[in-house]
Design an enzyme around this catalytic site. Structure first.
Site, mmCIF file in Angstrom:
data_model
loop_
_atom_site.group_PDB
_atom_site.id
_atom_site.type_symbol
_atom_site.label_atom_id
_atom_site.label_comp_id
_atom_site.label_asym_id
_atom_site.label_seq_id
_atom_site.Cartn_x
_atom_site.Cartn_y
_atom_site.Cartn_z
ATOM 1 N N PRO A 100 -70.849 7.621 78.903
ATOM 2 C CA PRO A 100 -71.111 8.384 80.996
ATOM 3 C C PRO A 100 -69.064 8.562 80.462
ATOM 4 C CG PRO A 100 -70.314 5.698 80.480
ATOM 5 C CD PRO A 100 -70.888 6.150 79.154
ATOM 6 N N LYS B 220 -73.725 23.213 81.639
ATOM 7 C CA LYS B 220 -74.057 24.392 83.149
ATOM 8 C C LYS B 220 -73.565 23.377 84.115
ATOM 9 C CE LYS B 220 -78.571 23.411 81.277
ATOM 10 N NZ LYS B 220 -78.610 23.400 80.400
ATOM 11 N N ALA C 35 -75.624 7.066 82.100
ATOM 12 C CA ALA C 35 -74.818 7.255 83.291
ATOM 13 C C ALA C 35 -74.903 5.903 84.335
ATOM 14 C CB ALA C 35 -74.894 8.111 84.172
ATOM 15 N N MET D 183 -77.039 13.712 90.135
ATOM 16 C CA MET D 183 -76.874 15.008 90.184
ATOM 17 C C MET D 183 -77.560 15.228 92.041
ATOM 18 S SD MET D 183 -78.722 16.826 86.900
ATOM 19 C CE MET D 183 -80.076 15.679 86.672
ATOM 20 N N ASP E 41 -71.644 19.399 76.283
ATOM 21 C CA ASP E 41 -72.146 19.693 77.345
ATOM 22 C C ASP E 41 -71.068 19.808 78.490
ATOM 23 O OD1 ASP E 41 -74.373 20.922 77.177
ATOM 24 O OD2 ASP E 41 -75.146 18.948 77.865
ATOM 25 N N GLY F 156 -73.760 13.962 77.614
ATOM 26 C CA GLY F 156 -73.618 13.607 78.580
ATOM 27 C C GLY F 156 -73.756 11.870 78.750
ATOM 28 N N GLY F 157 -73.937 10.919 78.363
ATOM 29 C CA GLY F 157 -75.062 10.043 78.297
ATOM 30 C C GLY F 157 -75.720 9.927 77.509
ATOM 31 N N ASP F 158 -77.047 9.549 77.284
ATOM 32 C CA ASP F 158 -78.185 9.799 76.483
ATOM 33 C C ASP F 158 -79.263 10.906 76.900
ATOM 34 O OD1 ASP F 158 -79.249 7.786 74.953
ATOM 35 O OD2 ASP F 158 -81.028 9.377 76.169
#
Length: 274
Positions: free
Chosen positions: A30, A75, A137, A192, A53, A106-108
């Site tokens: 995270p 993105k 996250a 998101m 990313d 990011g995250g997994d």
């Protein structure tokens, strides 16, 4: 000439056996570099080429050797440095050119990271790969904010969903199973969803979830400047607007959010509104 348009200009001193490279999909967690797995941290320190990313923190990137090639393929809403198809094509071209590359997400990678799509693309192209999972996250936000994802007295299920818009032009909408998300005794975490929070709030209430249900937004979870904004399903959209919440942020909905007052971070880091 750019790294994106001419990826095979990179040196090939790390060519894999048989001339085909290898891809490692790595979860960056995270944001807090201390939350990387040992395997991920080791992979970063030994990397020679990294595609990363937008949600990968600077602190995590600092673990990559200065000599390594770094390619940003992030993105953000309304602006993509490269399409998802383009990212997969770039990975394949680099690997076929003999490079070992680390795809940092990011995250997994397999939790709303589109890692599954990238893995499929590699399989289709005959590129060997492996996956190093990361703390998601949702897990990071839960621990950092004091909101358990599950709890025997509150939530018997955990649902992860994405709140971004789908479709084209005026037909774009948040396409979710609202009836499932509105069920009681569960925790709903929406990725998101900052821009579509008013729609999420309205739809969940329309499908039977009480507007008084505790809800929170955790902004920049595990990073400096983290904010936890608490309210209810009905009030959260206005609270988020008032406090100018920006991505990256996670939405958490369910009675587990009520535990934040007991388990959460110091009051100075919290915005509480009812």
């Amino acid at each position: 000439m750019t790294l994106l348009s001419e990826p095979l200009q990179f040196s090939s001193d790390d060519t894999a056996t048989g001339g085909v490279g290898h891809v490692t999909l790595v979860g960056a967690g995270p944001g807090d570099p201390d939350l990387l797995t040992v395997k991920a941290a080791n992979a970063l320190r030994n990397a020679t080429l990294v595609l990363y990313d937008n949600l990968v923190s600077k602190a995590v990137l600092e673990l990559v050797p200065a000599s390594a090639d770094r390619v940003y393929v992030g993105k953000v809403s309304g602006h993509h440095s490269l399409s998802q198809t383009g990212i997969i094509e770039l990975m394949v071209r680099l690997a076929k050119g003999g490079r070992r590359l680390l795809r940092l997400k990011g995250g997994d990678p397999y939790v709303f990271g589109r890692g599954g799509e990238e893995a499929q693309g590699l399989v289709a192209a005959g590129i060997p790969f492996d996956v190093i999972p990361g703390i998601s996250a949702a897990q990071g936000a839960a621990a950092a904010s004091g909101i358990p994802l599950t709890h025997r007295d509150h939530a018997e299920a955990l649902v992860l969903a994405t709140g971004h818009l789908r479709g084209e032009a005026d037909a774009r909408t948040v396409d979710l199973d609202w009836a499932q998300l509105a069920r009681p005794r569960q925790t709903v975490v929406i990725y998101m969803g900052v821009a579509t929070l008013p729609v999420i709030s309205a739809q969940l209430q329309a499908h039977g979830l009480s507007g008084d249900t505790p809800a929170a937004i955790i902004e920049r979870a595990t990073l400096p400047g983290q904010r936890t904004i608490v309210g209810t399903l009905a009030t959260l959209p206005e609270i988020a607007r008032t406090h100018d919440v920006r991505a990256p942020a996670l939405i958490m909905i369910g009675t587990v959010v009520s535990l934040h007052a007991e388990l959460g971070e110091p009051a100075s880091a919290v915005i509480g509104c009812r």
